[in-house]
Design an enzyme around this catalytic site. Sequence first.
Site, PDB file in Angstrom:
ATOM      1  N   LYS A  64       0.976  -0.930   0.362  1.00 53.47           N
ATOM      2  CA  LYS A  64      -0.245  -0.218  -0.152  1.00 53.47           C
ATOM      3  C   LYS A  64       0.916   0.791  -0.457  1.00 53.47           C
ATOM      4  O   LYS A  64       2.442   1.305   0.942  1.00 53.47           O
ATOM      5  CB  LYS A  64      -0.992   0.044   1.240  1.00 53.47           C
ATOM      6  CG  LYS A  64      -1.695   1.247   1.516  1.00 53.47           C
ATOM      7  CD  LYS A  64      -3.062   0.599   2.332  1.00 53.47           C
ATOM      8  CE  LYS A  64      -3.685   2.207   3.016  1.00 53.47           C
ATOM      9  NZ  LYS A  64      -4.886   2.088   3.710  1.00 53.47           N
ATOM     10  N   SER A 142      -9.927   2.091   2.822  1.00 51.55           N
ATOM     11  CA  SER A 142      -8.899   2.454   2.030  1.00 51.55           C
ATOM     12  C   SER A 142      -8.185   2.081   1.414  1.00 51.55           C
ATOM     13  O   SER A 142      -7.051   2.260   0.857  1.00 51.55           O
ATOM     14  CB  SER A 142      -8.263   3.903   2.693  1.00 51.55           C
ATOM     15  OG  SER A 142      -6.748   3.468   3.796  1.00 51.55           O
ATOM     16  N   SER A 166     -10.537  -0.072   7.195  1.00 53.90           N
ATOM     17  CA  SER A 166      -8.968  -0.091   6.004  1.00 53.90           C
ATOM     18  C   SER A 166      -8.859  -1.823   5.311  1.00 53.90           C
ATOM     19  O   SER A 166      -7.958  -1.331   4.399  1.00 53.90           O
ATOM     20  CB  SER A 166      -8.191   0.911   5.700  1.00 53.90           C
ATOM     21  OG  SER A 166      -8.943   1.983   6.264  1.00 53.90           O
TER      22      SER A 166
END
Length: 507
Positions: A64, A142, A166
């Site tokens: 990420k 996210s 997330s």
Amino acid sequence: MSLGRIGQQAKQCLKNQLEYQHLGAFVPSTSNAESVLEHSWAADERHRNGSPLSTIDGQLVAIKDNICTTHQPTTCASETLQAFRSPFSATVVERLKAAGAIVAGKTNLDEFGMGSHSVNSVQGPVKSPGTISASQRSVGGSSGGSALATSTRQCFAALATDTGGSVRLPAAWTGTVGFKPSYGIVSRWGVVAYANSLDTVGVIARSVEAAKQVYDVIKGHDPRDPTTMSSLTRSRINLHLSHRPRNEHLRIGIPREYLLKELHPSIHKHWSLVLQSLRRKGHSIHLTSLPTTKAALAAYYVLAPAEASSNLAKFDGVRYGKKAPNDREKPNVLFSNSRGHNFGAEVRRRILLGSYTLSSTAMDNYFVRAQKVRRLVQDDFNQVFAMKHPLLQHRQEDPSSISTDENGEGTGVDIIITPTSLNLPPLLSSLRSHNKTNDPTNQFQEDVYTVPASLAGLPAISVPVPCNDWQQVGLQVVGQYGDDELVLDAARELEGVLKDGAGATAR
């Protein structure tokens, strides 16, 4: 240079990255095919020689883009960090590389991890593989890029961060497994902070076993991160777990507060059918109560923005971030325009909210009360689980707090199973509608099932339930603090039940 099994798998992942690049899972130019194949060849050699570095040696793992790496930029999907390159890699990345894993690239996200649909990104939104743009659905946020990259086989697994859900929400909406370990089990050193007391590095994979393989590599104490548990504390927890009797069958808790009328009927059906299947396998189902759950979401959206407003203050255009051009034209002004110049609307909104709740006139009314709610959420879980919190045994136990079953036996439950999301993944076009744009709180409600475990720092994992197309459903397993292995074992059991066909009749 001939490629073996590992190399062929890597080659297929690279092919998938090209095929699905229009969906926006990866940050452009963060994957180096030549380097990936070179490392795959070396991993093949180690496997041929019978000396692999780990169970994930040679596997492609995506990172990420709020986790620092030295060979790729770390942008957090924000305009303010487009030119930033970290001089070091995060501890979790170092541990992956030491285990022979290959970085597949950096994945797209909501800016600084703030969002539930992976649309608040300077790179553009992450989109599901709909046949036409009108049918494309949200992949959750996210960590939507990590989830989509994993589900479409652009990588073996992906690292992501979970502050209030997330990891778990994108996993639920992409048909993948999303595991958030107990807070402090995995190092956060090298992770761009959103909310320090909540941020947790997790794993998204296509199976529970794959998630565990990556988790086993990245966990462990890190002296550079003061929030990771020390080796002594880990030993204390392991000793506590070793004295806990393990039954063949699980006592599964269902919090009555999670039976929300807003829960989508399809998700409710799958939840009920899976619980029935678990009961037929000998596990017992017990209705429990987590009364503070109703205030958990509100507390989270006070605490997380408050910590974010402090963490993001460094991106002021002086040392970090970009300086606004017109700041140079104003005498005696250092960064009045630069502070918020390159932040997106959602990030600015949360910084303003957090700054207000930390102000002298509002702190007692909001931030302090939210901290009290957080403690009550933790106490609720401690009263429900059969295993006592391993780090709080010194506290005097209130006899009235011990949970009982229908026969009044003070046994508690081993795990809790809930839905991961309140709704099915919405269409991206609906998120851009007039009403959704003017009411940002609509996206906040999707965290209602994931936030309580985050506030309490508990291990939680989302397991996918087979559904049609991209109407995905996820069920969440939550365990007591430090009981990560039981959560993973329960998730495997749940995975097995689903493979046997539980939930099929609800499609």
